[in-house]
Scaffold this motif. Structure first.
Motif, mmCIF file in Angstrom:
data_model
loop_
_atom_site.group_PDB
_atom_site.id
_atom_site.type_symbol
_atom_site.label_atom_id
_atom_site.label_comp_id
_atom_site.label_asym_id
_atom_site.label_seq_id
_atom_site.Cartn_x
_atom_site.Cartn_y
_atom_site.Cartn_z
ATOM 1 N N GLY A 9 0.772 -1.234 0.000
ATOM 2 C CA GLY A 9 0.000 0.000 0.000
ATOM 3 C C GLY A 9 0.799 1.277 0.000
ATOM 4 N N GLU A 10 2.056 1.221 -0.474
ATOM 5 C CA GLU A 10 2.802 2.478 -0.451
ATOM 6 C C GLU A 10 2.250 3.494 -1.436
ATOM 7 O OE1 GLU A 10 5.705 -0.094 -3.131
ATOM 8 O OE2 GLU A 10 4.824 -0.445 -1.169
ATOM 9 N N GLY A 11 1.411 3.031 -2.406
ATOM 10 C CA GLY A 11 0.787 3.966 -3.334
ATOM 11 C C GLY A 11 -0.601 4.397 -2.899
ATOM 12 N N ASP A 12 -1.085 3.872 -1.781
ATOM 13 C CA ASP A 12 -2.468 4.120 -1.363
ATOM 14 C C ASP A 12 -2.550 5.393 -0.538
ATOM 15 O OD1 ASP A 12 -5.122 3.818 -1.019
ATOM 16 O OD2 ASP A 12 -5.005 2.183 0.433
ATOM 17 N N SER A 13 -2.407 6.518 -1.210
ATOM 18 C CA SER A 13 -2.375 7.786 -0.498
ATOM 19 C C SER A 13 -2.911 8.901 -1.377
ATOM 20 C CB SER A 13 -0.936 8.112 -0.071
ATOM 21 O OG SER A 13 -0.815 9.461 0.291
ATOM 22 N N PRO A 14 -3.973 9.613 -0.939
ATOM 23 C CA PRO A 14 -4.450 10.775 -1.713
ATOM 24 C C PRO A 14 -3.356 11.821 -1.891
ATOM 25 C CG PRO A 14 -6.054 10.125 -0.053
ATOM 26 C CD PRO A 14 -4.821 9.327 0.232
ATOM 27 N N ALA A 15 -2.490 11.950 -0.884
ATOM 28 C CA ALA A 15 -1.411 12.935 -0.982
ATOM 29 C C ALA A 15 -0.454 12.585 -2.115
ATOM 30 C CB ALA A 15 -0.662 13.021 0.346
ATOM 31 N N LEU A 16 -0.178 11.275 -2.308
ATOM 32 C CA LEU A 16 0.704 10.870 -3.395
ATOM 33 C C LEU A 16 0.067 11.188 -4.745
ATOM 34 C CD1 LEU A 16 3.178 9.546 -4.589
ATOM 35 C CD2 LEU A 16 2.078 7.313 -4.289
ATOM 36 N N TRP A 17 -1.239 10.896 -4.894
ATOM 37 C CA TRP A 17 -1.882 11.227 -6.168
ATOM 38 C C TRP A 17 -1.806 12.729 -6.436
ATOM 39 C CZ3 TRP A 17 -3.131 9.259 -10.596
ATOM 40 C CH2 TRP A 17 -3.941 10.013 -11.466
ATOM 41 N N ALA A 18 -2.006 13.535 -5.424
ATOM 42 C CA ALA A 18 -1.921 14.985 -5.605
ATOM 43 C C ALA A 18 -0.519 15.386 -6.039
ATOM 44 C CB ALA A 18 -2.310 15.696 -4.307
ATOM 45 N N TYR A 55 -7.872 13.307 -16.080
ATOM 46 C CA TYR A 55 -8.371 14.633 -15.721
ATOM 47 C C TYR A 55 -9.862 14.632 -15.357
ATOM 48 C CZ TYR A 55 -4.051 16.845 -17.291
ATOM 49 O OH TYR A 55 -2.745 17.241 -17.427
ATOM 50 N N GLY A 56 -10.524 13.478 -15.486
ATOM 51 C CA GLY A 56 -11.969 13.469 -15.347
ATOM 52 C C GLY A 56 -12.478 13.606 -13.938
ATOM 53 N N ALA A 57 -11.680 13.288 -12.942
ATOM 54 C CA ALA A 57 -12.140 13.347 -11.547
ATOM 55 C C ALA A 57 -11.518 14.538 -10.838
ATOM 56 C CB ALA A 57 -11.765 12.052 -10.825
ATOM 57 N N ALA A 58 -12.268 15.093 -9.902
ATOM 58 C CA ALA A 58 -11.734 16.202 -9.113
ATOM 59 C C ALA A 58 -10.582 15.729 -8.242
ATOM 60 C CB ALA A 58 -12.839 16.812 -8.252
ATOM 61 N N GLY A 59 -10.688 14.513 -7.743
ATOM 62 C CA GLY A 59 -9.624 13.932 -6.939
ATOM 63 C C GLY A 59 -8.988 12.777 -7.682
ATOM 64 N N ALA A 110 -2.100 4.812 -13.566
ATOM 65 C CA ALA A 110 -3.150 3.870 -13.180
ATOM 66 C C ALA A 110 -2.774 3.104 -11.921
ATOM 67 C CB ALA A 110 -3.428 2.895 -14.331
ATOM 68 N N GLU A 111 -1.493 2.737 -11.807
ATOM 69 C CA GLU A 111 -1.028 2.029 -10.613
ATOM 70 C C GLU A 111 -1.181 2.910 -9.370
ATOM 71 O OE1 GLU A 111 0.267 -1.265 -10.404
ATOM 72 O OE2 GLU A 111 -0.650 -1.313 -12.392
ATOM 73 N N VAL A 112 -0.806 4.175 -9.500
ATOM 74 C CA VAL A 112 -0.926 5.099 -8.358
ATOM 75 C C VAL A 112 -2.394 5.317 -8.019
ATOM 76 C CG1 VAL A 112 -0.425 7.423 -7.521
ATOM 77 C CG2 VAL A 112 1.275 6.203 -8.894
ATOM 78 N N ALA A 113 -3.216 5.531 -9.063
ATOM 79 C CA ALA A 113 -4.640 5.784 -8.830
ATOM 80 C C ALA A 113 -5.311 4.599 -8.143
ATOM 81 C CB ALA A 113 -5.339 6.094 -10.158
ATOM 82 N N ALA A 114 -4.869 3.384 -8.466
ATOM 83 C CA ALA A 114 -5.454 2.187 -7.870
ATOM 84 C C ALA A 114 -4.942 1.937 -6.460
ATOM 85 C CB ALA A 114 -5.175 0.977 -8.757
ATOM 86 N N GLY A 115 -3.939 2.701 -6.018
ATOM 87 C CA GLY A 115 -3.418 2.546 -4.668
ATOM 88 C C GLY A 115 -2.582 1.299 -4.469
ATOM 89 N N ARG A 116 -1.987 0.784 -5.542
ATOM 90 C CA ARG A 116 -1.197 -0.439 -5.437
ATOM 91 C C ARG A 116 0.232 -0.137 -4.994
ATOM 92 N NH1 ARG A 116 -3.084 -1.589 -11.138
ATOM 93 N NH2 ARG A 116 -5.147 -2.522 -10.930
#
Length: 421
Positions: A9-18, A55-59, A110-116
């Protein structure tokens, strides 16, 4: 570089996606998808659909959007990969390399967005850096620098036993044992010179095209104090690089494979029964932390090209690996960071006596095994005069353009070569 994170879960972070999203243009239309060269019409709609998902989602994109983005990434990479492998690399259009880079970018997102876990995202970035072309101000290099500190520490070490090849595959190649290098005779020795002036080097070695070993030039490079196997695993253990498997590229069992630096170290550095060599023409662009530890020799300014035209290569491997006698189309500074190498040089004037391969692919490589020549098959090889040296850590060998050179690693070693015109 500090490497932190957890295996899960090192990619499972809203802060990382931002953080990752901030590497892209703010608005969708800013990601222009401009391609240099002709690409089939069916590709652009796929790229636009992938862009819209980012770009389709606000988050962060939801699970369905991440899955759709992953599928589009797979299609883009698979389709462009076929185009990259349909002929000689120099004939591959830049547009298709850009499509492959976009496919890798969207796959990593996609990997980051999926939180993998992020290992696959980093691998996709590396594949895009190795096989693609730079897009969006080299976004893949910036993305991997954001992801890498969040990975768990690389694990490496001596395996309990030599790894077995999967069933149906050939076993890992091993080196043919070689004894100590031939004794260096005074009349064959390459001259040594300590920190010559630019004018002295130009007048006495560059213009007359005479080889020389330079001393003291790289003493101040940070790599001379920092670089070790542990350091490479710390800085680049998770990074995917091309590795040459086999003692020399002319051997029948020689092949190439992509693997992480940590896997390379475990299988080919720590386990001396296997022979693999990291010979990388893009390593320092791919991993800028390593490039910061070296310097382009000042003598390269005597060339006709710009600094950006200088090609920097990495050569990292165990003892016993060999570069067969061959010639290169540019001037070469071969800088030895650690380990020793036996090197023998022949003048281009002796080319006919060195029996180059007749095939177009290997026309710059001799058929002769320099340290075990077959004089019945290659009788004129006895007429070729040579110079030789054992290149020690901290020394730089100047190899003039088109000079034939044979290189054998005597032990674990790392060299950096600078090709310049």
């Amino acid at each position: 570089m500090a490497v932190t994170g957890s295996a899960e879960g090192e990619g499972d972070s809203p802060a990382l996606w931002a953080e990752v999203r901030a590497l892209l243009p703010r608005a969708e239309e800013g990601l222009t998808l401009a391609l240099s060269g002709e690409v089939e019409d069916c590709v652009l709609p796929l790229l636009r659909r992938a862009r819209a998902l980012v770009y389709g989602a606000a988050g962060r994109p939801d699970a369905a959007a991440a899955a759709a983005l992953e599928r589009l990434s797979d299609v883009l990479r698979d389709y462009s990969w076929e185009k990259l492998n349909t002929g000689p690399w120099r004939e591959v259009g830049k547009g298709w390399r850009q499509v492959y880079a976009y496919g890798c970018l969207f796959g990593a997102l996609a990997e980051v967005a999926a939180g993998r876990p992020l290992a696959r995202a980093v691998r996709l970035c590396d594949l895009g850096l190795l096989m693609g072309a730079a897009v969006l101000d080299n976004v893949l290099a910036r993305l991997v620098r954001a992801l890498q500190p969040r990975l768990p520490p690389a694990r490496h070490g001596l395996p309990a036993a030599a790894p077995r090849a999967p069933e149906g595959q050939r076993p890992l190649p091993s080196a043919r044992p070689r004894g100590p290098p031939p004794a260096l005779q005074p009349h064959e020795a390459i001259p040594h010179l300590r920190c010559p002036s630019l004018e002295h080097f130009r007048d006495n070695y560059l213009l007359p095209q005479r080889p020389v070993v330079l001393e003291g030039v790289m003493d101040h490079w940070p790599c001379m104090k920092k670089w070790s196997v542990d350091y490479f695993c710390q800085v680049a253990g998770c990074r995917t690089v091309p590795v040459e498997l086999g003692a020399r590229y002319t051997d029948e069992e020689w092949s190439q494979q992509l693997m992480t630096v940590s896997d390379f170290v475990s299988q080919y550095i720590m386990d001396e029964s296997n022979v693999g060599y990291l010979a990388q023409h893009q390593l320092f662009d791919q991993i800028p932390e390593l490039k910061e530890d070296i310097s382009i020799p000042d003598y390269c300014c005597l060339g006709e090209g710009e600094e950006d035209d200088i090609t920097i290569n990495a050569w990292f491997g165990p003892g016993g690996t060999i570069s067969p006698l061959h010639q290169d189309p540019q001037q070469n500074f071969l800088a030895q960071v650690f380990g020793r190498k036996y090197i023998r040089l022949y003048s281009p004037q002796d080319s006919e006596n060195l029996y180059p391969h007749e095939s177009q692919i290997l026309h710059n490589t001799s058929q002769v095994d320099v340290e075990d020549p077959d004089f019945v098959k290659f009788p004129n090889f006895t007429k070729a005069a040579f110079q030789s040296c054992i290149l020690m850590p901290g020394q730089i060998l100047f190899i003039p353009v088109k000079y034939w050179h044979y290189v054998r690693s005597l032990e674990l070693s790392f060299s950096v070569s600078f090709w310049w015109s």
